[in-house]
Design a protein around this motif. Structure first.
Motif, PDB file in Angstrom:
ATOM      1  N   VAL A   6       0.751  -1.127   0.050  1.00 10.07           N
ATOM      2  CA  VAL A   6       0.027   0.007   0.084  1.00 10.07           C
ATOM      3  C   VAL A   6       0.759   1.253  -0.034  1.00 10.07           C
ATOM      4  O   VAL A   6       2.142   1.303   0.272  1.00 10.07           O
ATOM      5  CB  VAL A   6      -0.988  -0.049   1.351  1.00 10.07           C
ATOM      6  N   SER A   8       1.252   3.397   2.298  1.00 10.37           N
ATOM      7  CA  SER A   8       1.596   3.983   3.554  1.00 10.37           C
ATOM      8  C   SER A   8       3.193   4.444   3.562  1.00 10.37           C
ATOM      9  O   SER A   8       3.894   4.229   2.903  1.00 10.37           O
ATOM     10  CB  SER A   8       1.408   2.947   4.458  1.00 10.37           C
ATOM     11  N   THR A  74      -4.624   2.989   3.018  1.00 12.03           N
ATOM     12  CA  THR A  74      -4.662   1.461   2.387  1.00 12.03           C
ATOM     13  C   THR A  74      -4.825   1.612   1.012  1.00 12.03           C
ATOM     14  O   THR A  74      -5.357   0.552   0.242  1.00 12.03           O
ATOM     15  CB  THR A  74      -6.030   0.758   3.066  1.00 12.03           C
ATOM     16  N   GLY A 117      -6.574  -4.469   2.543  1.00 16.21           N
ATOM     17  CA  GLY A 117      -7.046  -3.148   2.666  1.00 16.21           C
ATOM     18  C   GLY A 117      -8.455  -3.099   3.343  1.00 16.21           C
ATOM     19  O   GLY A 117      -8.802  -2.376   4.222  1.00 16.21           O
ATOM     20  N   VAL A 120      -7.985  -3.918   7.211  1.00 11.98           N
ATOM     21  CA  VAL A 120      -7.298  -2.810   7.838  1.00 11.98           C
ATOM     22  C   VAL A 120      -8.372  -1.656   7.958  1.00 11.98           C
ATOM     23  O   VAL A 120      -8.283  -0.722   9.041  1.00 11.98           O
ATOM     24  CB  VAL A 120      -5.922  -2.291   7.252  1.00 11.98           C
ATOM     25  N   ARG A 121      -9.181  -1.312   6.969  1.00  8.05           N
ATOM     26  CA  ARG A 121     -10.003  -0.208   6.899  1.00  8.05           C
ATOM     27  C   ARG A 121     -11.220  -0.300   7.900  1.00  8.05           C
ATOM     28  O   ARG A 121     -11.533   0.696   8.568  1.00  8.05           O
ATOM     29  CB  ARG A 121     -10.766  -0.014   5.687  1.00  8.05           C
ATOM     30  N   GLN A 129      -5.153   3.037  11.379  1.00 10.92           N
ATOM     31  CA  GLN A 129      -4.759   2.199  10.149  1.00 10.92           C
ATOM     32  C   GLN A 129      -3.331   2.369   9.931  1.00 10.92           C
ATOM     33  O   GLN A 129      -2.795   1.287   9.693  1.00 10.92           O
ATOM     34  CB  GLN A 129      -5.463   2.424   8.753  1.00 10.92           C
ATOM     35  N   MET A 133      -0.556  -0.780  10.461  1.00 12.14           N
ATOM     36  CA  MET A 133       0.221  -1.377   9.451  1.00 12.14           C
ATOM     37  C   MET A 133       1.698  -1.073   9.760  1.00 12.14           C
ATOM     38  O   MET A 133       2.743  -1.921   9.420  1.00 12.14           O
ATOM     39  CB  MET A 133       0.179  -0.613   8.136  1.00 12.14           C
TER      40      MET A 133
END
Length: 237
Positions: A6, A8, A74, A117, A120-121, A129, A133
């Motif tokens: 992702v 991030s 994400t 994703g 995590v959301r 989030q 991560m």
């Protein structure tokens, strides 16, 4: 979860304070190749059918969102960027090759990005989030991360032998197990068996030492996050 999947920020970067908007992306933080963006724009201008057929419109939109600081934690990393990053290490290159043999890297990466994703959301706002991560990335060395990704790609087993009533009671001794057993109802024996089977498969892949790292990470989670991770292990989504 993770830098390879992702957009991030780097796991070594501090987490942004809640309510503070992210700045417009600068070159040193950009997760895509400017050359790739230029290539997509060229295809858009010269072959519009290919542009849409290959999903390049979505890839370009993600790049534009990143440029304006709208990309969420994400949002999936572009396939080629993810592939190039993975290919920088032997473990990552092996993962890419394994995914190619399992139906294609792009297909498997999209499935993995979508599943991770979505999970995590469900954990909270953008800051929550990112924290989740980044903790994952700090907890697991890169070789272990790729082993975990491989197990996630394999998905839940198609058949398991349901656990006994005593094992269900054992699982439900404390939270989040107690709450999950209530939610699963009559499906609890099979669902718990699925979790144990996937955990056993993971242990076979990463070994006893790797499993201790996994346990330490899992036990460090908040109860609601433990619950969501167990649901994810059970269902693959």
């Amino acid at each position: 979860m993770s830098n390879e999947l992702v957009r991030s920020e780097s796991s070594s970067s501090p987490v942004a304070d809640a309510g503070v908007s992210m700045p417009i992306a600068e070159d040193r933080f950009r997760t895509y190749s400017p050359a790739r963006k230029a290539e997509i724009e060229r295809i858009r201008d010269t072959d519009i059918d290919r542009y849409f057929a290959e999903g390049l419109d979505r890839e370009l939109l993600a790049m534009m969102r990143e440029d304006t600081g709208e990309a969420g934690p994400t949002d999936p990393m572009a396939v080629e960027v993810s592939r190039n990053q993975m290919m920088e290490t032997p473990e990552g290159a092996r993962f890419v090759m394994d995914m190619e043999r399992l139906g294609g890297f792009k297909t498997q990466l999209h499935r993995l990005q979508g599943a991770v994703g979505g999970m995590v959301r469900d954990l909270g706002d953008a800051r929550a989030q990112r924290v989740f991560m980044e903790r994952f990335d700090r907890s697991f060395p890169e070789p272990l991360r790729y082993q975990i990704y491989s197990q996630l790609v394999m998905g839940p087993p198609s058949f398991v032998v349901p656990v006994t009533a005593d094992k269900v009671k054992e699982f439900a001794v404390g939270d989040p197990g107690r709450e999950l057993v209530r939610e699963w109802g009559s499906d609890a024996p099979e669902t718990i068996a699925t979790i144990w089977k996937r955990v056993d498969n993971l242990k076979a892949a990463i070994g006893a030492a790797g499993m201790e790292v996994f346990k330490d990470w899992f036990n460090s989670l908040e109860i609601p996050h433990m619950k969501r991770v167990l649901q994810f292990i059970a269902t693959g989504r």
